[in-house]
Design an enzyme around this catalytic site. Structure first.
Site, PDB file in Angstrom:
ATOM      1  CG  ASP A  74       0.005   0.126   2.596  1.00  9.10           C
ATOM      2  OD1 ASP A  74       0.860  -0.861   2.567  1.00  9.10           O
ATOM      3  OD2 ASP A  74      -0.461   0.792   3.515  1.00  9.10           O
ATOM      4  CD  GLU A 140       3.959   0.956   7.409  1.00 11.29           C
ATOM      5  OE1 GLU A 140       4.883   1.206   8.291  1.00 11.29           O
ATOM      6  OE2 GLU A 140       3.725   1.661   6.505  1.00 11.29           O
TER       7      GLU A 140
END
Ligand SMILES: [Zn+2]
Length: 435
Positions: A74, A140
Protein backbone atom coordinates in the site's frame (compact mmCIF):
# COMPACT_ATOMS: atom_id res chain seq x y z
CA UNK A 1 9.73 -6.84 -19.93
CA UNK A 2 12.85 -6.01 -17.96
CA UNK A 3 12.97 -5.40 -14.18
CA UNK A 4 12.50 -1.64 -14.56
CA UNK A 5 9.40 -2.09 -16.75
CA UNK A 6 7.87 -4.49 -14.21
CA UNK A 7 8.61 -2.04 -11.39
CA UNK A 8 7.00 0.86 -13.30
CA UNK A 9 4.00 -1.31 -14.17
CA UNK A 10 3.36 -1.97 -10.47
CA UNK A 11 3.97 1.67 -9.48
CA UNK A 12 1.08 2.69 -11.74
CA UNK A 13 -1.46 0.81 -9.60
CA UNK A 14 -2.59 3.31 -6.91
CA UNK A 15 -2.84 1.02 -3.87
CA UNK A 16 -4.17 3.72 -1.53
CA UNK A 17 -6.36 2.78 1.45
CA UNK A 18 -10.08 3.44 0.82
CA UNK A 19 -10.23 5.73 3.86
CA UNK A 20 -7.57 7.87 2.16
CA UNK A 21 -9.44 7.99 -1.13
CA UNK A 22 -8.36 4.67 -2.68
CA UNK A 23 -10.24 1.56 -3.72
CA UNK A 24 -9.66 -2.06 -2.57
CA UNK A 25 -10.08 -3.08 -6.20
CA UNK A 26 -6.64 -1.57 -6.90
CA UNK A 27 -5.11 -3.72 -4.15
CA UNK A 28 -6.62 -6.81 -5.75
CA UNK A 29 -5.42 -5.70 -9.18
CA UNK A 30 -1.91 -5.30 -7.75
CA UNK A 31 -1.85 -8.79 -6.22
CA UNK A 32 -3.22 -10.34 -9.43
CA UNK A 33 -0.61 -8.48 -11.48
CA UNK A 34 2.20 -9.97 -9.36
CA UNK A 35 1.23 -13.45 -10.57
CA UNK A 36 1.46 -12.33 -14.20
CA UNK A 37 4.80 -10.56 -13.79
CA UNK A 38 6.53 -13.18 -11.63
CA UNK A 39 5.49 -16.58 -12.99
CA UNK A 40 8.55 -18.56 -11.82
CA UNK A 41 8.16 -17.26 -8.27
CA UNK A 42 4.44 -18.05 -8.24
CA UNK A 43 5.13 -21.57 -9.52
CA UNK A 44 7.81 -22.33 -6.95
CA UNK A 45 6.48 -20.63 -3.81
CA UNK A 46 3.28 -21.30 -1.85
CA UNK A 47 1.06 -18.26 -1.71
CA UNK A 48 -1.73 -17.48 0.70
CA UNK A 49 -3.81 -14.44 1.50
CA UNK A 50 -4.09 -13.24 5.08
CA UNK A 51 -6.80 -10.62 4.86
CA UNK A 52 -5.63 -8.56 1.85
CA UNK A 53 -1.98 -9.09 2.74
CA UNK A 54 0.06 -11.73 0.93
CA UNK A 55 2.30 -14.39 2.45
CA UNK A 56 4.64 -16.51 0.33
CA UNK A 57 6.58 -19.50 1.59
CA UNK A 58 9.68 -20.56 -0.30
CA UNK A 59 10.67 -23.97 1.00
CA UNK A 60 14.36 -24.25 1.73
CA UNK A 61 16.56 -27.27 2.41
CA UNK A 62 15.55 -26.86 6.07
CA UNK A 63 12.61 -25.30 7.91
CA UNK A 64 14.69 -24.88 11.07
CA UNK A 65 15.80 -21.26 10.77
CA UNK A 66 13.28 -19.42 8.58
CA UNK A 67 13.77 -15.87 7.32
CA UNK A 68 10.99 -13.36 6.70
CA UNK A 69 11.43 -10.59 4.13
CA UNK A 70 8.81 -7.92 4.73
CA UNK A 71 7.48 -5.07 2.64
CA UNK A 72 4.12 -3.38 2.16
CA UNK A 73 2.34 -2.79 -1.11
CA UNK A 74 0.00 0.00 0.00
CA UNK A 75 1.06 3.62 -0.49
CA UNK A 76 0.05 6.94 1.02
CA UNK A 77 -2.13 9.13 -1.22
CA UNK A 78 -0.50 11.71 -3.46
CA UNK A 79 -3.11 14.42 -2.83
CA UNK A 80 -3.69 15.19 -6.48
CA UNK A 81 -0.79 15.80 -8.79
CA UNK A 82 -0.18 19.33 -7.56
CA UNK A 83 3.44 20.22 -7.08
CA UNK A 84 4.75 16.96 -8.52
CA UNK A 85 7.37 17.28 -11.28
CA UNK A 86 5.89 14.09 -12.81
CA UNK A 87 2.37 12.73 -12.14
CA UNK A 88 2.54 10.53 -9.00
CA UNK A 89 1.13 7.37 -10.58
CA UNK A 90 2.69 7.64 -14.05
CA UNK A 91 6.03 6.07 -13.05
CA UNK A 92 7.88 8.28 -15.53
CA UNK A 93 11.49 7.37 -16.23
CA UNK A 94 13.51 10.48 -17.07
CA UNK A 95 16.65 10.87 -19.17
CA UNK A 96 18.81 10.94 -16.02
CA UNK A 97 17.65 7.43 -15.06
CA UNK A 98 15.27 8.45 -12.28
CA UNK A 99 11.87 6.81 -11.77
CA UNK A 100 9.32 9.24 -10.33
CA UNK A 101 6.24 8.28 -8.39
CA UNK A 102 4.44 7.36 -5.21
CA UNK A 103 5.81 4.14 -3.76
CA UNK A 104 9.22 4.23 -5.47
CA UNK A 105 10.94 4.24 -2.08
CA UNK A 106 8.00 3.56 0.29
CA UNK A 107 7.66 0.70 -0.20
CA UNK A 108 7.19 -0.82 -3.64
CA UNK A 109 10.88 -0.23 -4.33
CA UNK A 110 11.76 -2.84 -1.70
CA UNK A 111 8.83 -5.13 -2.47
CA UNK A 112 9.54 -5.33 -6.19
CA UNK A 113 13.30 -5.71 -5.55
CA UNK A 114 12.50 -8.76 -3.38
CA UNK A 115 10.33 -10.20 -6.16
CA UNK A 116 13.06 -9.59 -8.77
CA UNK A 117 15.71 -11.26 -6.61
CA UNK A 118 13.54 -14.31 -5.91
CA UNK A 119 12.29 -14.65 -9.50
CA UNK A 120 15.87 -14.72 -10.78
CA UNK A 121 17.09 -17.15 -8.12
CA UNK A 122 14.15 -19.51 -8.71
CA UNK A 123 14.91 -19.35 -12.44
CA UNK A 124 18.50 -20.40 -11.69
CA UNK A 125 17.24 -23.40 -9.72
CA UNK A 126 18.48 -21.96 -6.44
CA UNK A 127 17.05 -23.47 -3.25
CA UNK A 128 17.57 -21.47 -0.05
CA UNK A 129 19.27 -23.19 2.85
CA UNK A 130 16.26 -22.36 5.05
CA UNK A 131 12.64 -21.44 4.40
CA UNK A 132 12.15 -17.89 3.22
CA UNK A 133 8.80 -16.17 3.77
CA UNK A 134 7.76 -13.04 1.88
CA UNK A 135 5.33 -11.04 3.99
CA UNK A 136 3.67 -8.28 1.98
CA UNK A 137 1.35 -6.08 4.05
CA UNK A 138 -1.62 -4.26 2.57
CA UNK A 139 -2.27 -1.55 5.16
CA UNK A 140 1.00 -0.41 6.79
CA UNK A 141 0.35 3.24 5.96
CA UNK A 142 -3.04 3.24 7.69
CA UNK A 143 -1.73 1.59 10.88
CA UNK A 144 -3.69 -1.46 9.89
CA UNK A 145 -3.76 -5.05 11.01
CA UNK A 146 -2.28 -6.93 8.03
CA UNK A 147 1.19 -7.54 9.47
CA UNK A 148 -0.23 -8.44 12.89
CA UNK A 149 -2.57 -10.98 11.28
CA UNK A 150 0.40 -12.60 9.51
CA UNK A 151 2.33 -12.74 12.79
CA UNK A 152 -0.72 -14.32 14.49
CA UNK A 153 -0.83 -16.94 11.75
CA UNK A 154 2.91 -17.73 11.91
CA UNK A 155 2.75 -17.88 15.70
CA UNK A 156 -0.20 -20.29 15.49
CA UNK A 157 2.00 -22.54 13.32
CA UNK A 158 4.84 -22.36 15.83
CA UNK A 159 7.21 -20.56 13.46
CA UNK A 160 9.98 -18.53 15.07
CA UNK A 161 11.94 -16.67 12.38
CA UNK A 162 15.71 -16.61 12.80
CA UNK A 163 15.75 -13.35 10.84
CA UNK A 164 13.20 -10.70 9.83
CA UNK A 165 14.07 -7.79 7.52
CA UNK A 166 11.67 -4.89 6.84
CA UNK A 167 11.88 -1.33 5.51
CA UNK A 168 13.80 1.16 7.65
CA UNK A 169 17.33 2.52 7.49
CA UNK A 170 19.11 3.34 4.26
CA UNK A 171 22.61 3.93 2.92
CA UNK A 172 23.24 7.62 3.62
CA UNK A 173 26.23 9.92 3.48
CA UNK A 174 24.94 13.20 4.85
CA UNK A 175 23.83 12.63 8.45
CA UNK A 176 27.19 12.87 10.21
CA UNK A 177 29.63 15.51 8.98
CA UNK A 178 33.27 14.49 8.67
CA UNK A 179 32.58 10.83 7.90
CA UNK A 180 34.28 9.78 4.70
CA UNK A 181 32.24 6.66 3.83
CA UNK A 182 28.47 6.18 3.42
CA UNK A 183 26.72 4.72 6.45
CA UNK A 184 24.37 1.75 6.06
CA UNK A 185 22.00 2.30 8.97
CA UNK A 186 20.43 -1.02 9.98
CA UNK A 187 17.55 -0.52 12.41
CA UNK A 188 17.82 -2.83 15.44
CA UNK A 189 14.86 -1.29 17.25
CA UNK A 190 12.29 1.48 16.97
CA UNK A 191 11.25 4.10 19.46
CA UNK A 192 7.96 3.85 21.30
CA UNK A 193 5.13 6.33 20.79
CA UNK A 194 2.52 7.97 23.00
CA UNK A 195 0.20 10.89 22.61
CA UNK A 196 0.11 12.51 26.02
CA UNK A 197 -3.21 14.28 26.42
CA UNK A 198 -3.26 17.12 28.98
CA UNK A 199 -6.68 18.39 30.09
CA UNK A 200 -7.83 21.06 32.54
CA UNK A 201 -11.54 21.36 33.27
CA UNK A 202 -13.00 24.38 35.01
CA UNK A 203 -16.25 26.34 35.35
CA UNK A 204 -16.57 28.69 32.40
CA UNK A 205 -17.87 32.23 32.52
CA UNK A 206 -17.33 35.60 30.98
CA UNK A 207 -13.84 36.62 29.99
CA UNK A 208 -14.39 40.02 31.67
CA UNK A 209 -14.16 38.41 35.13
CA UNK A 210 -11.40 35.82 34.81
CA UNK A 211 -10.35 33.59 37.72
CA UNK A 212 -6.85 33.75 39.20
CA UNK A 213 -5.70 31.03 36.81
CA UNK A 214 -7.86 30.19 33.79
CA UNK A 215 -7.81 26.64 32.40
CA UNK A 216 -5.91 27.81 29.31
CA UNK A 217 -3.24 29.45 31.43
CA UNK A 218 -2.86 26.31 33.53
CA UNK A 219 -2.37 24.27 30.35
CA UNK A 220 0.15 26.81 29.05
CA UNK A 221 2.07 26.57 32.33
CA UNK A 222 2.12 22.77 32.09
CA UNK A 223 3.44 22.93 28.52
CA UNK A 224 6.05 25.46 29.50
CA UNK A 225 7.25 23.22 32.35
CA UNK A 226 7.59 20.30 29.95
CA UNK A 227 9.55 22.44 27.49
CA UNK A 228 11.91 23.56 30.23
CA UNK A 229 12.50 19.98 31.40
CA UNK A 230 13.19 17.75 28.38
CA UNK A 231 13.90 14.07 28.98
CA UNK A 232 17.54 13.52 29.91
CA UNK A 233 19.91 12.84 27.01
CA UNK A 234 21.78 9.56 27.10
CA UNK A 235 23.54 7.08 24.85
CA UNK A 236 21.43 3.94 24.77
CA UNK A 237 23.45 0.82 23.87
CA UNK A 238 22.38 0.67 20.17
CA UNK A 239 23.23 4.35 19.68
CA UNK A 240 26.57 3.81 21.34
CA UNK A 241 27.20 0.85 19.02
CA UNK A 242 26.31 3.03 16.03
CA UNK A 243 28.82 5.73 17.02
CA UNK A 244 31.49 3.14 17.73
CA UNK A 245 30.91 1.72 14.22
CA UNK A 246 31.20 5.16 12.63
CA UNK A 247 34.26 6.12 14.70
CA UNK A 248 37.01 4.54 12.56
CA UNK A 249 35.67 6.39 9.49
CA UNK A 250 35.11 9.80 11.07
CA UNK A 251 37.74 12.52 10.83
CA UNK A 252 39.11 14.96 13.37
CA UNK A 253 37.93 15.51 16.92
CA UNK A 254 34.58 13.87 16.24
CA UNK A 255 36.25 10.68 15.04
CA UNK A 256 38.52 10.62 18.08
CA UNK A 257 35.53 11.13 20.37
CA UNK A 258 33.53 8.32 18.72
CA UNK A 259 36.53 6.00 19.02
CA UNK A 260 36.95 6.76 22.72
CA UNK A 261 33.39 6.69 24.02
CA UNK A 262 34.61 5.28 27.33
CA UNK A 263 36.06 8.73 28.00
CA UNK A 264 33.82 10.94 25.89
CA UNK A 265 30.28 9.51 26.24
CA UNK A 266 29.05 12.41 28.37
CA UNK A 267 30.44 15.06 26.05
CA UNK A 268 29.24 13.28 22.89
CA UNK A 269 25.74 12.94 24.36
CA UNK A 270 25.56 16.67 25.11
CA UNK A 271 26.88 17.56 21.66
CA UNK A 272 24.41 15.30 19.90
CA UNK A 273 21.56 16.84 21.88
CA UNK A 274 22.59 20.23 20.45
CA UNK A 275 23.79 19.35 16.93
CA UNK A 276 20.36 19.17 15.27
CA UNK A 277 16.92 17.56 15.36
CA UNK A 278 18.10 14.18 13.99
CA UNK A 279 21.01 13.66 16.37
CA UNK A 280 18.91 15.02 19.26
CA UNK A 281 16.23 12.40 18.56
CA UNK A 282 18.95 9.73 18.76
CA UNK A 283 19.86 10.53 22.36
CA UNK A 284 16.57 11.20 24.08
CA UNK A 285 12.86 10.64 24.38
CA UNK A 286 11.47 13.60 22.42
CA UNK A 287 8.32 15.61 23.06
CA UNK A 288 6.48 17.73 20.50
CA UNK A 289 3.45 19.77 21.53
CA UNK A 290 1.31 19.32 18.43
CA UNK A 291 -2.17 20.50 19.45
CA UNK A 292 -3.65 23.11 21.80
CA UNK A 293 -7.36 23.59 22.50
CA UNK A 294 -9.33 26.25 24.38
CA UNK A 295 -12.62 28.08 24.18
CA UNK A 296 -14.61 28.38 20.97
CA UNK A 297 -15.17 32.13 21.34
CA UNK A 298 -12.85 35.05 21.97
CA UNK A 299 -14.87 36.38 24.92
CA UNK A 300 -15.72 33.07 26.63
CA UNK A 301 -13.52 31.35 29.23
CA UNK A 302 -12.57 27.78 28.31
CA UNK A 303 -14.40 25.13 30.36
CA UNK A 304 -11.90 22.70 29.01
CA UNK A 305 -8.37 23.41 27.84
CA UNK A 306 -6.21 20.72 26.24
CA UNK A 307 -2.76 20.06 24.86
CA UNK A 308 -1.48 17.03 22.97
CA UNK A 309 2.18 16.11 23.30
CA UNK A 310 3.51 13.59 20.79
CA UNK A 311 6.23 11.62 22.59
CA UNK A 312 8.78 9.29 20.93
CA UNK A 313 10.21 7.02 23.59
CA UNK A 314 13.89 6.00 23.71
CA UNK A 315 14.63 2.26 23.84
CA UNK A 316 15.86 2.47 27.45
CA UNK A 317 12.59 4.05 28.62
CA UNK A 318 8.94 2.94 28.73
CA UNK A 319 5.36 4.19 28.67
CA UNK A 320 5.21 3.96 32.47
CA UNK A 321 8.37 6.03 32.86
CA UNK A 322 7.05 8.64 30.44
CA UNK A 323 3.74 8.96 32.32
CA UNK A 324 5.47 9.25 35.68
CA UNK A 325 7.95 11.87 34.50
CA UNK A 326 5.35 14.02 32.74
CA UNK A 327 3.19 14.09 35.91
CA UNK A 328 6.18 14.91 38.08
CA UNK A 329 7.39 17.74 35.82
CA UNK A 330 3.94 19.30 35.41
CA UNK A 331 3.45 19.02 39.18
CA UNK A 332 -0.19 20.13 39.12
CA UNK A 333 -3.05 17.86 40.25
CA UNK A 334 -5.55 19.93 38.27
CA UNK A 335 -3.92 18.89 34.99
CA UNK A 336 -5.18 15.45 33.94
CA UNK A 337 -2.53 13.39 32.14
CA UNK A 338 -3.56 10.51 29.86
CA UNK A 339 -1.46 8.42 27.48
CA UNK A 340 -3.32 7.41 24.32
CA UNK A 341 -2.35 5.54 21.11
CA UNK A 342 0.60 4.02 22.89
CA UNK A 343 3.35 1.67 21.74
CA UNK A 344 6.27 0.58 23.91
CA UNK A 345 9.77 0.91 22.37
CA UNK A 346 10.66 -2.30 20.50
CA UNK A 347 13.07 -4.82 21.96
CA UNK A 348 16.61 -4.30 20.64
CA UNK A 349 17.88 -6.97 18.23
CA UNK A 350 21.58 -7.77 18.64
CA UNK A 351 24.21 -6.20 16.37
CA UNK A 352 26.15 -9.48 16.40
CA UNK A 353 25.49 -13.14 15.69
CA UNK A 354 24.41 -15.09 12.59
CA UNK A 355 21.27 -13.04 11.75
CA UNK A 356 23.10 -9.71 12.00
CA UNK A 357 26.04 -11.15 10.06
CA UNK A 358 23.72 -12.22 7.22
CA UNK A 359 22.34 -8.69 6.89
CA UNK A 360 25.77 -7.10 7.26
CA UNK A 361 27.25 -9.46 4.67
CA UNK A 362 24.49 -8.61 2.18
CA UNK A 363 25.10 -4.90 2.78
CA UNK A 364 28.81 -5.38 2.14
CA UNK A 365 28.09 -7.32 -1.06
CA UNK A 366 25.66 -4.73 -2.47
CA UNK A 367 27.30 -1.57 -1.07
CA UNK A 368 31.04 -2.29 -0.81
CA UNK A 369 31.76 1.37 0.01
CA UNK A 370 29.34 1.55 2.97
CA UNK A 371 29.87 0.97 6.70
CA UNK A 372 27.06 -1.11 8.24
CA UNK A 373 26.07 0.15 11.70
CA UNK A 374 23.09 -0.46 13.99
CA UNK A 375 20.65 2.35 14.66
CA UNK A 376 17.27 3.03 16.24
CA UNK A 377 14.39 4.05 13.98
CA UNK A 378 12.39 7.10 15.03
CA UNK A 379 9.26 6.10 13.13
CA UNK A 380 7.03 3.08 13.73
CA UNK A 381 6.96 0.21 11.24
CA UNK A 382 5.16 -3.10 10.77
CA UNK A 383 8.42 -4.81 11.76
CA UNK A 384 7.65 -4.26 15.44
CA UNK A 385 4.77 -6.79 15.16
CA UNK A 386 7.38 -9.49 14.44
CA UNK A 387 9.32 -8.87 17.65
CA UNK A 388 6.63 -11.09 19.23
CA UNK A 389 7.95 -14.16 17.37
CA UNK A 390 11.57 -13.24 16.57
CA UNK A 391 14.54 -11.83 18.48
CA UNK A 392 16.26 -10.80 15.25
CA UNK A 393 14.22 -8.10 13.54
CA UNK A 394 16.15 -5.62 11.38
CA UNK A 395 14.90 -2.55 9.55
CA UNK A 396 16.88 -1.79 6.43
CA UNK A 397 15.50 -0.90 3.03
CA UNK A 398 18.56 -1.81 0.98
CA UNK A 399 18.53 1.56 -0.79
CA UNK A 400 20.99 4.40 -1.18
CA UNK A 401 19.22 7.69 -0.46
CA UNK A 402 20.24 11.33 -0.50
CA UNK A 403 18.65 13.83 1.85
CA UNK A 404 16.53 15.15 -1.06
CA UNK A 405 15.34 11.63 -1.86
CA UNK A 406 14.47 10.96 1.78
CA UNK A 407 12.40 14.16 1.71
CA UNK A 408 10.15 12.50 -0.90
CA UNK A 409 8.86 10.02 1.69
CA UNK A 410 5.13 10.67 2.16
CA UNK A 411 5.67 13.95 0.25
CA UNK A 412 5.80 15.23 -3.32
CA UNK A 413 8.37 14.04 -5.87
CA UNK A 414 9.02 10.63 -4.35
CA UNK A 415 11.59 9.07 -6.68
CA UNK A 416 14.42 6.58 -6.98
CA UNK A 417 17.47 6.31 -9.20
CA UNK A 418 17.45 3.15 -11.30
CA UNK A 419 21.11 2.59 -10.37
CA UNK A 420 20.14 2.71 -6.71
CA UNK A 421 17.18 0.35 -7.14
CA UNK A 422 19.39 -2.22 -8.92
CA UNK A 423 21.58 -2.19 -5.80
CA UNK A 424 18.46 -2.99 -3.78
CA UNK A 425 17.92 -6.11 -5.88
CA UNK A 426 21.58 -7.02 -5.35
CA UNK A 427 21.11 -6.60 -1.58
CA UNK A 428 18.13 -8.98 -1.40
CA UNK A 429 19.84 -11.47 -3.72
CA UNK A 430 22.91 -11.58 -1.47
CA UNK A 431 20.69 -11.80 1.62
CA UNK A 432 18.68 -14.78 0.32
CA UNK A 433 21.89 -16.56 -0.63
CA UNK A 434 23.20 -16.03 2.93
CA UNK A 435 20.23 -17.34 4.92
ZN1 LIG B 1 6.62 2.27 4.42
Amino acid sequence: MDPVDRFRDLLRIPTVHPEAGGDWAEHERFVARLAELYPALHAALERERVDRSVLFRWRGASAERPTVLMAHYDVVPAAGAEGWTHPPFAADLDAAGVIWGRGTIDDKGELVAILEAVETLVGEGFVPANDVYLSFGHDEESHGTGARAIVDELERRGIRPALVVDEGGAVVDDVFPGVDRPIAAIGVSEKGIANVLLTVEQDGGHASTPPAMAATVRIARAVERLERHPFPARLDPPVRAMLAGIGPHARGVQGWAFRHLGLTAGLVTRLMARMGPETRAMVRTTMAVTQLGGSAAANVLAERATATVNVRIATSSSLAAVGARVRRVIDDPLVRVELVHTTEPSPVSPAAGPAWDAVRGAVEAAFPDAVPVPYVMFAASDARQFTRISDHVYRFCGMRMTRAERAGLHAIDERVRVSSWLETIAFYTALVRAV
